[in-house]
Design a protein around this motif. Structure first.
Motif, mmCIF file in Angstrom:
data_model
loop_
_atom_site.group_PDB
_atom_site.id
_atom_site.type_symbol
_atom_site.label_atom_id
_atom_site.label_comp_id
_atom_site.label_asym_id
_atom_site.label_seq_id
_atom_site.Cartn_x
_atom_site.Cartn_y
_atom_site.Cartn_z
ATOM 1 N N THR A 57 -4.577 3.046 4.853
ATOM 2 C CA THR A 57 -3.508 3.930 4.422
ATOM 3 C C THR A 57 -3.929 4.632 3.139
ATOM 4 O O THR A 57 -5.060 4.493 2.675
ATOM 5 N N LEU A 65 -1.072 -6.175 -3.227
ATOM 6 C CA LEU A 65 -0.598 -7.543 -3.449
ATOM 7 C C LEU A 65 -1.732 -8.554 -3.418
ATOM 8 O O LEU A 65 -1.519 -9.745 -3.680
ATOM 9 N N LYS A 66 -2.927 -8.098 -3.066
ATOM 10 C CA LYS A 66 -4.117 -8.945 -2.979
ATOM 11 C C LYS A 66 -3.898 -10.108 -2.003
ATOM 12 O O LYS A 66 -4.141 -11.268 -2.308
ATOM 13 N N LYS A 67 -3.421 -9.728 -0.812
ATOM 14 C CA LYS A 67 -3.207 -10.703 0.249
ATOM 15 C C LYS A 67 -4.008 -10.308 1.480
ATOM 16 O O LYS A 67 -4.239 -9.124 1.731
ATOM 17 N N SER A 68 -4.417 -11.322 2.248
ATOM 18 C CA SER A 68 -5.219 -11.064 3.437
ATOM 19 C C SER A 68 -4.816 -12.043 4.535
ATOM 20 O O SER A 68 -4.569 -13.225 4.257
ATOM 21 N N GLU A 127 -4.586 1.226 0.164
ATOM 22 C CA GLU A 127 -3.676 0.155 -0.250
ATOM 23 C C GLU A 127 -3.568 -0.919 0.818
ATOM 24 O O GLU A 127 -3.454 -2.107 0.520
ATOM 25 N N LYS A 128 -3.566 -0.505 2.088
ATOM 26 C CA LYS A 128 -3.538 -1.452 3.197
ATOM 27 C C LYS A 128 -4.650 -1.100 4.171
ATOM 28 O O LYS A 128 -4.816 0.062 4.542
ATOM 29 N N GLU A 156 -6.819 -2.375 7.763
ATOM 30 C CA GLU A 156 -6.985 -3.235 8.937
ATOM 31 C C GLU A 156 -8.406 -3.054 9.462
ATOM 32 O O GLU A 156 -8.858 -1.929 9.675
ATOM 33 N N LYS A 170 -6.167 -8.172 8.152
ATOM 34 C CA LYS A 170 -5.193 -7.282 7.527
ATOM 35 C C LYS A 170 -5.209 -7.550 6.026
ATOM 36 O O LYS A 170 -4.994 -8.677 5.594
ATOM 37 N N GLU A 171 -5.455 -6.495 5.259
ATOM 38 C CA GLU A 171 -5.522 -6.637 3.810
ATOM 39 C C GLU A 171 -4.440 -5.797 3.132
ATOM 40 O O GLU A 171 -4.266 -4.625 3.451
ATOM 41 N N ASP A 172 -3.707 -6.414 2.222
ATOM 42 C CA ASP A 172 -2.821 -5.691 1.313
ATOM 43 C C ASP A 172 -3.501 -5.727 -0.046
ATOM 44 O O ASP A 172 -3.450 -6.737 -0.756
ATOM 45 N N ARG A 173 -4.179 -4.646 -0.387
ATOM 46 C CA ARG A 173 -4.994 -4.641 -1.587
ATOM 47 C C ARG A 173 -4.174 -4.472 -2.864
ATOM 48 O O ARG A 173 -4.697 -4.661 -3.956
#
Length: 301
Positions: free
Chosen positions: A235, A90-93, A239-240, A242, A85-88
């Motif tokens: 999305t 917030l740059k979190k994975s 932005e997000k 999977e 799961k990537e939140d591009r």
């Protein structure tokens, strides 16, 4: 973005995890463009102009029909999986691993565990009458009853694809499907881009990439033809994202159709323990299947 249940379309023992005894184990688009008066309806009565239907690519239809036939031929399907799961923004994975298993007519289970936190896991069981969603972080087990007279496995796109409950025609009614030709063709895989037509699917994703094992795959892996290899859902503006991966050639890890020894008891929910809260999920006010918050993450570590 809601967790993809998989979303897409295909997969498929028993076991337990830690003291909670959660099931686990390995196998033994178009919008109105204008309005015109309706003849004879008088002033003010109008009808929406609908955009012309886009012809279905014959190759897409042929592949989807072959995929449907493949899924119909299977009694069950098991696969391990890895989810990123990537939140591009917030740059979190976050990474999860687990497995999925489906068996006819409408039995399924899935489980995903965090790569970093043993308490962060989700489990999902369908016994044909209800869907049971386990949230390891919150220690909540939610039961969603499946409406009588239906033969589905709940409102979960990934499981619909993996179980074969979604047909080729059903997929084309819900999605615009395009066959993608990569710059470097690979005889082992078929690549598709999928865009939702319905509002409920648009809530889940804007674009989805589906990779199936190709019918031109090498002879010793022909049994994998048309079984899903990877799913990636994004999305708006990516932005997000999977990414679900169902195979690892380096480890000789591939989906396993028609696993021997499965029993009905393998798809029964398990009481997770006294420290868990058990609640009844409510169906939508308009009726129909259980809410789409049911995660694609379920038992079968």
């Amino acid at each position: 973005m809601r967790t993809f249940g998989v979303a897409l379309g295909l997969l498929v023992v028993a076991g337990s995890v830690a003291s909670a005894q959660i099931p686990g184990g390995a196998p033994p688009t178009g919008s109105t463009t204008g309005r015109v008066p309706t003849p004879g309806a008088g002033p003010g009565r109008t009808v929406a102009l609908q955009p012309p239907a886009v012809p279905v690519d014959p190759m897409v239809l042929a592949h989807l029909k072959a995929w449907q036939a493949k899924m119909e031929s299977l009694q069950n399907l098991y696969t391990t999986c890895e989810l990123t799961k990537e939140d591009r923004v917030l740059k979190k994975s976050h990474k999860f691993s687990g497995s999925v298993i489906c068996m006819k007519p409408n039995l399924a289970r899935m489980r995903l565990d965090s790569a970093t936190d043993p308490n962060d896991y989700s489990a999902w069981v369908c016994d044909g009458k209800a869907v049971y969603a386990y949230d390891g972080n919150k220690k909540i087990l939610t039961q969603y009853n499946i409406p009588a007279g239906t033969n589905g496995i709940g409102d979960n796109l990934l499981m619909e694809f993996m179980s074969g409950s979604l047909t080729a025609n059903g997929a084309l009614r819900r999605f615009d499907v395009t066959l993608i030709s990569p710059e470097k063709p690979d005889p082992n895989y078929l690549f598709f881009q999928i865009k939702p037509k319905l509002a409920k699917d648009k809530q889940d994703f804007e674009t989805l990439k589906l990779v199936l094992f190709s019918p031109t795959i090498k002879p010793d892996l022909q049994y994998l033809a048309y079984i899903p290899a990877m799913v990636q859902m994004a999305t708006t503006n990516n932005e997000k994202v999977e990414t679900w991966n169902f195979f690892d050639p380096a480890k000789s890890r591939f989906p396993q159709p028609n696993v021997k020894g499965l029993k009905l008891s393998d798809f029964k929910p398990v009481n997770p323990g006294r420290d868990w809260k058990i609640v009844q999920g409510n169906p939508p006010a308009s009726g129909g299947s259980q809410p789409r918050v049911v995660r694609p993450t379920g038992p079968g570590k």
